[in-house]
Design a protein around this motif. Structure first.
Motif, PDB file in Angstrom:
ATOM      1  N   VAL A 145      -2.625  -1.529  -8.445  1.00 53.37           N
ATOM      2  CA  VAL A 145      -4.032  -1.284  -8.098  1.00 53.37           C
ATOM      3  C   VAL A 145      -4.911  -2.034  -9.094  1.00 53.37           C
ATOM      4  N   GLN A 197       0.836  -1.203   0.000  1.00 52.90           N
ATOM      5  CA  GLN A 197       0.000   0.000   0.000  1.00 52.90           C
ATOM      6  C   GLN A 197       0.872   1.254   0.000  1.00 52.90           C
ATOM      7  N   THR A 204     -10.777   0.484 -12.049  1.00 57.00           N
ATOM      8  CA  THR A 204      -9.694  -0.442 -11.722  1.00 57.00           C
ATOM      9  C   THR A 204      -9.781  -1.763 -12.496  1.00 57.00           C
ATOM     10  N   LYS A 229      -1.820   9.999  -3.388  1.00 52.78           N
ATOM     11  CA  LYS A 229      -2.464   8.884  -2.697  1.00 52.78           C
ATOM     12  C   LYS A 229      -3.991   8.936  -2.863  1.00 52.78           C
ATOM     13  N   GLU A 249       2.419   3.138 -10.413  1.00 48.64           N
ATOM     14  CA  GLU A 249       2.079   1.724 -10.621  1.00 48.64           C
ATOM     15  C   GLU A 249       2.729   1.120 -11.858  1.00 48.64           C
ATOM     16  N   ARG A 292     -12.220   5.386  -8.878  1.00 46.56           N
ATOM     17  CA  ARG A 292     -11.243   5.052  -9.902  1.00 46.56           C
ATOM     18  C   ARG A 292     -11.664   3.818 -10.702  1.00 46.56           C
ATOM     19  N   TYR A 298      -5.998   5.616  -4.614  1.00 45.37           N
ATOM     20  CA  TYR A 298      -7.009   4.817  -3.906  1.00 45.37           C
ATOM     21  C   TYR A 298      -8.391   5.462  -3.916  1.00 45.37           C
ATOM     22  N   HIS A 299      -8.663   6.300  -4.890  1.00 50.13           N
ATOM     23  CA  HIS A 299      -9.965   6.968  -4.954  1.00 50.13           C
ATOM     24  C   HIS A 299     -11.063   5.942  -5.235  1.00 50.13           C
TER      25      HIS A 299
END
Lengths: 751, 112
Positions: free
Chosen positions: A502, A49, A84, A74, A477, A82, A78-79
């Motif tokens: 992520v 993380q 993913t 950040k 990432e 988002r 981690y919104h």
């Protein structure tokens, strides 16, 4: 060829602290969007993380400093909103109904569909739409050509009004990559390096670099040289913070810049203040330019620009005497139908005052290190089918994309041939940054049979148009490379080092390779670069001839493109002194402009929708609108959903002078409509004396992620959308420059 | 640490917000809480050649001068990330010494 210099850093790219926290040194780019600046970052990671983002003190340029957009990373990574995983649309377009699918299904569907469309309508019926500045820009050509088989790559902004016009004009006049003011970025010791000379003056022309780090120029680098004594001359209708510290702040009427530049040349030439030696040895067309500028005395420019005549004389004499001075051009040179003539005039001014490619002056760029041209086999007949190149061949010269205004018309009319598939590659073009008349684009794009989008967040453009969405990884990432302005200029060469993962997000490069390998294994078998990330990244180091693994270990290097390249024979592939132009000289009289249908010499064109050209319109629309003011909190339409950034600028702002606001009964903080014959937008008034009384300055790129995403609301994308006020195809002869910074408007209070 | 403070050479503070956001991230403050807050003074025109247009970051009562960072030998996060390098952390004696002979300086000693 530029030199790659390593810093003396001894900290490895990854270290592990006693408590197991990994610290990854990397260089930022995108996603989320930013220009290729490559600020130095340390990412703290525990149990996979991301815990914290800090500046990297060992970075040669930023030295540990960061802007809010990196500091808040950040919240992006981690919104909860988002994207993913790959998704497919399960409702109607614009209905906000999506279903998660596997990468395998997404790739198979897209490859199958694109092959069907290519077979039925021809590969050129597929168009790749790319945004601005981001890493995706680097991969747009191979993604289109190899994976999809098309050469229709589109930066959709009317008149290609971002960087492309400047790049092209510089290439025509100097035969080189883009120029930049020298603030020491090419030296290990930066502006304290013994090889560096402090500029006496920097001319900031239509640029507010502190907020955006535009074109890869790290804006606060200017503060370093200001502290050491460099003075500023700032040309901007808006008095920004840097203007308030400038020796001259020239607040000209928007889009009249070329008149001012020509008048400066007039004074320097007529008062015999130019560098005779440089002019004799290295320029072409000085006599013709001297004759041309007689049409533009300071009295003329003072009148049309709305500035004091004396200021023009003072600035011209100051620049002629300054040794050295550096030129820093901004977006305002692109967003002007008369913009390429402005760039030609400004480069001419740098040249004839003897400040081209000298330390502390204006550095002549190299060609892009990353080769955007195609190394894949493509039917040459397709080249002649690229939309808009027949009408505007200058668009082919450096950029080799479609001409964007012609693309809108082709989408609308189906001529010269029908378009069937679109790929929106990190471009939220309705939102808007990169379109004029976004509602027209919305309607036109909806005609496409199949649309793919690749981005980090759902946005109005994807919601309205896409059938399949692919998730992109942030720069934390993935592995990659960032070079200041794509390696054209002195600055940094940085490794982007992966720190976290992520969901199923892939980088633009990973997605490119996946699609190429799936769609065309037979092509990939012949092209080792497309076979692995390692191969690609090694190849991306281009002529620097250093493997990516070595860059990764060093984290960051400094690229020095050098000085006096025309004297040393470093500009031309044949090794001869001079410039890589047709005449081998700085073309004050541009043979390429002439050949491609424009005047070889710079000229002034009055703004087409200003009070002088259109007194009829001025009665109802007396103000001039300039758009696209930059804020620290966002990159164009991005970052609107990031709490720590949205708090800094919660609303779209339009700046109005207090006298004008008083006449219109508008108070600071009021919501107002900005309106002209092409459209209207609602923004919040910031009543402030830094803007000309006859001008308002509006923010761009606004949408509201917190609002309903369904059609027709689309996250409120039409409410504050200032690009609706920009007319279609009001561009220069070469196909460049739309008046995003110069149309008429009126402003009134919204109830 | 009452003998420590933050020195701001605000002549070159551009109002970039890095100190504010760095502080919120370091301390986990929500968006309506600040350990340091920018104050914008101006813009207004003083005379033909001169504008009043300044930013000054002011530490709040929630500023602890990054005690945890300082204990590890680091400087406060606002000082570290300041893009114009106009912030300094130190003892009041050191900072007062740095102020001598300069203008547009402010020395803050937060509540702690």
């Amino acid at each position: 060829m530029g030199r790659l210099l390593w810093t003396e850093s001894t900290t490895p790219w990854k270290t592990v602290l006693d408590d197991g926290t990994e610290v990854v040194r990397t260089n930022a780019w995108s996603a989320p969007g930013c220009h290729p600046v490559g600020c130095g970052v340390k990412l703290y990671v525990k149990d996979g993380q991301l815990l914290k983002v800090e500046g990297d003190p060992e970075h040669p340029v930023t030295k540990g400093r960061l802007c809010p957009r990196c500091l808040a990373l950040k919240e992006v990574v981690y919104h909860p909103d988002r994207i993913t995983h790959p998704m497919k649309r399960v409702g109607a377009r614009g209905e906000d109904k999506w279903e998660q699918i596997s990468w395998d299904e997404a790739v198979q569907t897209i490859v199958t569909k694109s092959k069907e469309i290519a077979e039925q309508y021809g590969p050129m019926s597929i168009v790749l739409f790319a945004g601005t500045g981001r890493e995706a820009v680097k991969f747009q050509y191979p993604l289109a050509a190899v994976a999809l088989g098309t050469l229709n790559v589109c930066y959709s902004q009317s008149g290609w009004s971002c960087m492309g016009p400047r790049d092209t004009a510089v290439a025509f006049v100097l035969g080189s990559g883009y120029t930049e003011v020298d603030f020491g970025a090419g030296h290990l010791g930066q502006c304290d390096d013994p090889e560096y000379t402090l500029p006496e003056y920097v001319v900031l022309w239509g640029k507010d670099p502190l907020r955006s780090n535009a074109d890869g120029l790290w804006g606060h680098g200017l503060i370093e040289i200001m502290k050491r004594g460099t003075k500023l001359i700032n040309v901007d209708p808006r008095l920004n913070w840097l203007s308030s510290r400038s020796e001259h702040a020239i607040q000209l009427r928007p889009n009249t810049d070329t008149a001012l530049a020509l008048a400066l040349l007039n004074v320097v030439i007529n008062e015999d203040l130019y560098d005779h030696d440089f002019v004799d040895k290295w320029t072409y067309g000085f006599e013709e330019l001297s004759e041309r500028v007689q049409q533009y005395p300071p009295s003329f420019a003072a009148e049309v620009c709305g500035i004091p005549e004396e200021q023009i004389f003072e600035v011209a004499r100051t620049l002629a005497a300054a040794k050295p001075w550096g030129l820093c051009m901004g977006l305002a040179t692109d967003q002007n139908p008369n913009g390429v003539q402005l760039v030609q005039s400004l480069i001419s001014l740098a040249a004839i005052t003897g400040n081209l490619d000298v330390p502390g002056g204006t550095i002549v760029g190299e060609h892009m290190i990353v080769d955007v041209n195609l190394d894949a086999p493509v039917d040459p007949a397709l080249q002649d089918m690229i939309i808009g190149q027949k009408e505007y061949p200058a668009v082919r010269a450096v950029l080799n994309t479609v001409q964007p205004d012609m693309m809108l018309e082709a989408l609308e009319t189906g001529k010269p041939y029908p378009l069937k598939m679109g790929w929106l590659d990190s471009s939220n073009l309705l939102a808007p940054t990169c379109s004029a008349q976004p509602m027209r684009w919305h309607d036109a794009l909806r005609k496409l049979e199949f649309i793919v989008a690749k981005d980090i967040f759902m946005n109005p453009t994807i919601q309205a148009l896409a059938d399949i969405v692919l998730p992109v990884s942030t720069w934390a990432e993935h592995d990659g490379i960032v070079m200041t302005h794509y390696g054209k200029q002195s600055g940094i060469v940085g490794a982007i080092n992966k720190a976290v993962s992520v969901g199923e997000c892939k980088s633009d490069l990973e997605a490119l390779l996946l699609f190429c390998q799936t769609a065309h294994p037979e092509i990939v078998a012949e092209l080792p670069k497309y076979q692995s990330m390692e191969n690609w990244l090694d190849g991306d180091m281009g002529r620097l001839n250093v493997p990516f693994s070595e860059l990764k270990q060093h984290v960051t290097g400094v690229l020095d493109v050098g000085y006096h390249k025309h004297e040393l024979g470093l500009n031309r592939p044949d090794g001869q002194p001079g410039f890589e132009t047709v005449t081998g000289r700085v073309e004050l009289y541009s043979t390429m402009f002439g050949r491609l249908g424009d005047d070889p010499l710079p000229y002034y064109e009055e703004p087409r929708f200003g009070p002088l050209s259109r007194p009829d319109l001025a009665k109802e629309y007396p103000l001039t609108l300039t758009t696209g003011a930059r804020y620290y909190a966002s990159f164009h339409s991005e970052h609107r959903q990031i709490p720590s950034l949205r708090q800094l600028t919660p609303d779209p702002l339009v700046e109005i002078h207090p006298d004008t606001a008083a006449e219109l009964d508008i108070k600071d903080g009021d919501w107002v409509w900005i309106e002209n014959p092409w459209g209207r937008a609602k923004q919040r008034a910031r009543v402030v004396p830094i803007i000309r009384r006859d001008t308002v300055s509006a923010a761009h790129g606004w949408w509201f992620p917190e609002e309903d995403g369904n059609e027709p609301n689309l996250y409120g994308v039409w409410k504050s959308n200032v690009n609706q006020l920009i007319p279609h195809k009001e561009i220069g002869k070469l196909g460049f420059g739309a008046p995003f910074k110069g149309v008429c408007c009126k402003v009134y209070r919204a109830e | 640490m009452a003998e420590h403070g933050l020195l701001i050479e605000y002549a070159f503070c551009t109002g970039c917000h890095s100190c504010e956001v760095a502080c919120q991230m370091e301390h986990g403050f929500p968006v309506d809480r600040w350990g340091i807050k920018l104050s914008e003074i101006g813009p207004w025109q003083i005379n033909d050649d001169k504008w009043q247009y300044s930013f000054v970051p002011i530490p709040t009562d929630q500023c602890d001068l990054c005690a945890d960072r300082v204990a590890k030998g680091k400087v406060p996060t606002c000082v570290k990330h300041c893009q114009s390098k106009v912030m300094a952390f130190g003892t009041l004696d050191e900072l007062a010494e740095q102020m001598k002979g300069k203008t547009n300086m402010a020395l803050f000693v937060p509540a702690q």
